[in-house]
Every structure is written in C-alpha cells, then in structure tokens.
Scaffold this active site. Structure first.
Site, PDB file in Angstrom:
ATOM      1  N   ARG A 102      46.692-117.552 -36.368  1.00  0.00           N
ATOM      2  CA  ARG A 102      46.231-118.939 -36.516  1.00  0.00           C
ATOM      3  C   ARG A 102      47.396-119.818 -36.069  1.00  0.00           C
ATOM      4  O   ARG A 102      48.413-119.917 -36.777  1.00  0.00           O
ATOM      5  CB  ARG A 102      45.851-119.208 -37.972  1.00  0.00           C
ATOM      6  CG  ARG A 102      45.425-120.651 -38.284  1.00  0.00           C
ATOM      7  CD  ARG A 102      45.107-120.755 -39.773  1.00  0.00           C
ATOM      8  NE  ARG A 102      44.913-122.128 -40.228  1.00  0.00           N
ATOM      9  CZ  ARG A 102      43.742-122.721 -40.364  1.00  0.00           C
ATOM     10  NH1 ARG A 102      42.638-122.062 -40.061  1.00  0.00           N
ATOM     11  NH2 ARG A 102      43.643-123.967 -40.807  1.00  0.00           N
ATOM     12  N   HIS A 129      37.830-121.964 -32.316  1.00  0.00           N
ATOM     13  CA  HIS A 129      37.794-121.447 -33.689  1.00  0.00           C
ATOM     14  C   HIS A 129      36.603-120.483 -33.800  1.00  0.00           C
ATOM     15  O   HIS A 129      35.627-120.751 -34.523  1.00  0.00           O
ATOM     16  CB  HIS A 129      37.633-122.622 -34.654  1.00  0.00           C
ATOM     17  CG  HIS A 129      38.058-122.332 -36.059  1.00  0.00           C
ATOM     18  ND1 HIS A 129      38.356-121.061 -36.513  1.00  0.00           N
ATOM     19  CD2 HIS A 129      38.202-123.159 -37.142  1.00  0.00           C
ATOM     20  CE1 HIS A 129      38.684-121.110 -37.787  1.00  0.00           C
ATOM     21  NE2 HIS A 129      38.597-122.366 -38.195  1.00  0.00           N
ATOM     22  N   GLN A 132      35.216-119.075 -37.392  1.00  0.00           N
ATOM     23  CA  GLN A 132      34.482-120.093 -38.148  1.00  0.00           C
ATOM     24  C   GLN A 132      33.055-120.216 -37.636  1.00  0.00           C
ATOM     25  O   GLN A 132      32.097-120.244 -38.413  1.00  0.00           O
ATOM     26  CB  GLN A 132      35.192-121.444 -38.028  1.00  0.00           C
ATOM     27  CG  GLN A 132      34.442-122.623 -38.639  1.00  0.00           C
ATOM     28  CD  GLN A 132      34.397-122.576 -40.142  1.00  0.00           C
ATOM     29  OE1 GLN A 132      35.419-122.495 -40.786  1.00  0.00           O
ATOM     30  NE2 GLN A 132      33.187-122.614 -40.715  1.00  0.00           N
ATOM     31  N   ASP A 218      33.688-132.306 -38.695  1.00  0.00           N
ATOM     32  CA  ASP A 218      35.027-131.802 -39.002  1.00  0.00           C
ATOM     33  C   ASP A 218      35.902-133.005 -39.314  1.00  0.00           C
ATOM     34  O   ASP A 218      35.534-134.150 -39.014  1.00  0.00           O
ATOM     35  CB  ASP A 218      35.559-131.023 -37.795  1.00  0.00           C
ATOM     36  CG  ASP A 218      36.850-130.269 -38.088  1.00  0.00           C
ATOM     37  OD1 ASP A 218      37.249-130.219 -39.263  1.00  0.00           O
ATOM     38  OD2 ASP A 218      37.461-129.740 -37.144  1.00  0.00           O
ATOM     39  N   CYS A 258      33.439-127.253 -41.670  1.00  0.00           N
ATOM     40  CA  CYS A 258      34.377-126.133 -41.720  1.00  0.00           C
ATOM     41  C   CYS A 258      35.392-126.284 -42.849  1.00  0.00           C
ATOM     42  O   CYS A 258      36.069-125.305 -43.200  1.00  0.00           O
ATOM     43  CB  CYS A 258      35.083-125.975 -40.375  1.00  0.00           C
ATOM     44  SG  CYS A 258      35.955-127.449 -39.815  1.00  0.00           S
ATOM     45  N   ARG A 287      32.671-116.835 -44.371  1.00  0.00           N
ATOM     46  CA  ARG A 287      33.899-116.531 -43.640  1.00  0.00           C
ATOM     47  C   ARG A 287      34.420-115.147 -44.040  1.00  0.00           C
ATOM     48  O   ARG A 287      34.843-114.358 -43.185  1.00  0.00           O
ATOM     49  CB  ARG A 287      34.973-117.595 -43.928  1.00  0.00           C
ATOM     50  CG  ARG A 287      34.676-118.994 -43.398  1.00  0.00           C
ATOM     51  CD  ARG A 287      34.888-119.098 -41.901  1.00  0.00           C
ATOM     52  NE  ARG A 287      36.261-118.821 -41.509  1.00  0.00           N
ATOM     53  CZ  ARG A 287      37.276-119.691 -41.605  1.00  0.00           C
ATOM     54  NH1 ARG A 287      37.089-120.891 -42.102  1.00  0.00           N
ATOM     55  NH2 ARG A 287      38.488-119.343 -41.193  1.00  0.00           N
TER      56      ARG A 287
END
Length: 300
Positions: A102, A129, A132, A218, A258, A287
C-alpha cells in the site's frame, strides 16, 4: 507461474467469478474451516500510508489462512531511505512467499512486481485500488444477485481518484453501467474508459442520480492532497451525496463508501447513517473475505 494483482486489468471475468465464489465460501465458513493454504508461509505487508481496514483485514486474513503476516512500515525500511524498488524486490523474494503493498506511486508497485519472483498484490496506490473494488462488486452482487448492465453505479467526487479509476476498469470488466459525476475541471480518466459505452461522465449531480442502484463516493482530500484541502472542498461541495441527490434516484438505492467517511463533506449523515441506504459496513467486512480469497488463489 506467479500471478500478480496490480489493477483489475489483471483479472478476467471468469477469474473474478472465482474470487467471488472463494470469498463467499470463506465468509460462510469463517471460524469453522481447516482451510490453511498459507500454512508455513510468510506474507510481507508493506505500508507507506496510514490504514485501518486494509492493514487489519490483510493481517487477520493471513493468520486465518494459516500464514504469518509481517507488517513492514515503508518509512522504516531501506526502501524508505533510497534503496531501489528492484533491490527490495530481489531481497524480499528470498525471504517471503508473497507481498502486499500500500503505497503512493503505482510505478513502484509495477517495478516491485516486475522484479519479484513471488506474487504481489496492490493494496492501494494513488492511481488504483483493485482490492477495494473487488470487495465492492462482491457487496453489490450480494444485494442485487447479479453484476451486469442492469446495475447502475454512480460515483460522485474526484473522477480521477484511485477509486474512480478502478470503478472504470470494473465496469469494463463486468458491463455494469457507471456514471461519474465530478466537476468539469476534474472530469475523469477518459483514456481508461475508452471503447466502453456503459461508462459516462455527468457534470450535473442531480442528472447523474437518475436510475442509480448504488451511489459511491470517497473522501475529497485523500492522503497526499492535504495542502489542496480548501480548493478541493470548494470544487467538490456540489457533489455531496445527500437527501436531495437521493430524491432523484431509485427509492431502493444503496450507498457505498470505501471509508473513512466524513459526514458533512462528501456524504450527509442522513445517508451515511441510514440503515436502509448505507451498506458501508457490509462492504468493509467483505474486504476481509476478498483479501483472503485473493491470497489463497495467488499465494496459496
């Protein structure tokens, strides 16, 4: 032959369905299974960005699959002091059985995967991403029973964010309709959506809500954009998902995020905290199951 997950370009539709099947099975059997595909294996988790869901779900996931998670703070690695990504990849390939990373630059993840002889999973970069979005698609499939052109998803906010970019690739992969509603000065990554008639951009947030099955947003100020906060607050304010936007959508439309969410900014509390609308915690839970499925398929 090793396989990496850097973006959704690395996944076929059949592979996506397999991920869903494995994730659903692991979800049903959590705590009642002796499935341990990572037994005797060590998985490195390289993190350059702060994290809650990504770190916890991957660490727990590795453990539940029988492996040993090794958290690596990138700022405290030699990689954070100038060692090349290639050298890091060569060394970690001798120690580990898989890498989850990440970080900021997507090019670093591409270089890591190119050199590493072990699987690499992109847990987030500034551009993409994928983990996700796979969890998001699983959540949509759980609620709608399908993932095709009958599903209309609307993303509001930064149309060039890693979430928006990954949603574009997901829409191209599965065929669901995607409308991106963002300011004209931001737009969206048209080059990613090339030759995809099921993906459109709509500047007007009310028009974008028409027929929507799932709203998605987001945070407006992602990590790395803190110095632009005031300007981003100004240009994205009309794109808050709230009661006014919901009034233009299907009455059963659901809300995805998210996380972390900022009530009063990208979403109103009346949407975020409404149990008939918000499914963000089901989404967050998925997730874990998707990450376990990915690791079992790529690193098991």
């Amino acid at each position: 032959m090793k396989k990496d997950l850097l973006t959704l370009r690395d996944v076929t539709r059949d592979e996506l369905e397999n991920i869903f099947e494995v994730a659903a099975k692991l979800k049903r059997e959590r705590g009642n299974s002796d499935y341990r595909p990572l037994a005797g294996k060590s998985i490195g988790l390289i993190f350059a960005k702060s994290s809650t869901r990504t770190r916890v779900s991957f660490e727990v996931g590795v453990g539940e699959l029988g492996g040993r998670p090794l958290y690596l703070d990138q700022s405290k690695m030699q990689m954070g002091r100038g060692e090349t990504v290639a050298d890091t990849a060569n060394v970690l390939s001798r120690y580990l059985h898989g890498i989850v990373i990440r970080t900021f630059a997507h090019s670093d993840v591409e270089e890591l995967a190119r050199v590493a002889t072990i699987p690499v999973i992109n847990a987030l970069t500034d551009e993409f991403h994928p983990c996700q979005i796979i969890a998001d698609m699983l959540t949509i499939k759980e609620y709608s029973g399908k993932l095709d052109k009958s599903i209309r998803v609307a993303f509001y906010g930064d149309g060039r964010s890693n979430i928006a970019n990954s949603l574009v690739l997901a829409a191209k992969l599965t065929g669901f309709e995607l409308v991106i509603s963002s300011p004209e000065e931001v737009g969206y990554s048209k080059e990613l959506a090339e030759d995809a008639p099921n993906i459109v951009w709509e500047k007007d947030p009310i028009k974008a809500a028409d027929g929507v099955s799932y709203f998605y947003t987001d945070g407006w100020v992602s990590m790395g954009f803190e110095t632009e906060r005031e300007e981003r607050m100004r240009i994205f304010r009309p794109y808050q998902i709230n009661d006014k936007v919901y009034a233009a959508a299907r009455p059963d439309a659901k809300f995805l995020h998210c996380l972390p969410a900022h009530r009063g900014e990208e979403v109103s509390a009346s949407v975020m905290d409404n149990p008939q609308r918000s499914i963000v915690f089901d989404e967050a839970e998925n997730r874990l199951h998707v990450h376990k499925a990915l690791m079992s398929l790529l690193m098991g």
